[in-house]
Design a protein around this motif. Sequence first.
Motif: not given
Length: 259
Positions: A151-180
């Motif tokens: 939680d509360h790491e928006p910059e790192a979250e955006a980075w990991s989302h971009a990496v995952k999406k490039l590696r496999d476009p079927s990646h949709h989104c990570f959900v943070t622990p608090l949101a789960w």
Amino acid sequence: MQLDDVQRAAQEQFARQSARNGRGHILERVDDVRIALEQIQLPAPAQILDVATGAGHTGLYLASLGHEVTLADIAQPMLDRAQKTAAERGLKVEIQQHAAEEFPYASGRFDLVTFRVAAHHFSSPERFIVETARVLKSGGWFLLIDGTVQDHEPEAEAWSHAVKKLRDPSHHCFVTPLAWSKLCEDAQLHVVERNVTPFKQPDLNWYFETAATPPSPREKVLALIAGARESARRLFQLGTENGKIVWWWQRLTLIARRL
Ligand SMILES: C[S@@+](CC[C@H](N)C(=O)[O-])C[C@H]1O[C@@H](n2cnc3c(N)ncnc32)[C@H](O)[C@@H]1O
């Protein structure tokens, strides 16, 4: 099965890549499941649903403990692989093809529902949580293990989302622990455990190979790694070992109980 674009992308990706998800895959080791089960009290045998079962590493482990397990996935080739492994190991399981966002089961049927390393592909985390709560018995257990970003790491979250999406476009989104946790509590699933542990990604090339990432997105991922800001470097412990690029994903284990 009526699928939306996100579901169809995951189905096609995993149908193509099913051979890569069996023996030798890093998910074959189920220590994370074994440790989580120490906190979950089940009848013997328990009725268990393992959704997005992939090659069946989690569901077949549960079946090997003597439970009655249903393996479900959106991609038939994955289910075929899981069924073959079940037969080789002498395990009896039920196989069902369906999406994680809508289940074909009666309400209150299962003692435990598990999802391991798949929820970041789901088109609607909300719907899958509501469906999970629906098919659990009162007092039944929910085990979610998936990649996350603290939680509360928006910059790192955006980075990991971009990496995952490039590696496999079927990646949709990570959900943070608090949101789960919020999704669970809203659906009458009381969270009893929530922890984030680092999980080693031992070789960037292996990571690309398992998703059949084409050359151009591979180069873009390398550029993202080279240009990663301090927040991502710190959180994912980006580094090299014996000439290989390694990092540590953050893995969430969430255990909840149906009220
Ligand atoms: C990495 S594998 C799962 C690994 C497995 N749970 C284990 O413990 O080894 C991800 C699986 O999620 C499935 N999947 C992705 N999106 C799905 C969805 N919306 N509904 C059901 N299954 C889905 C894929 O077909 C794939 O088999």
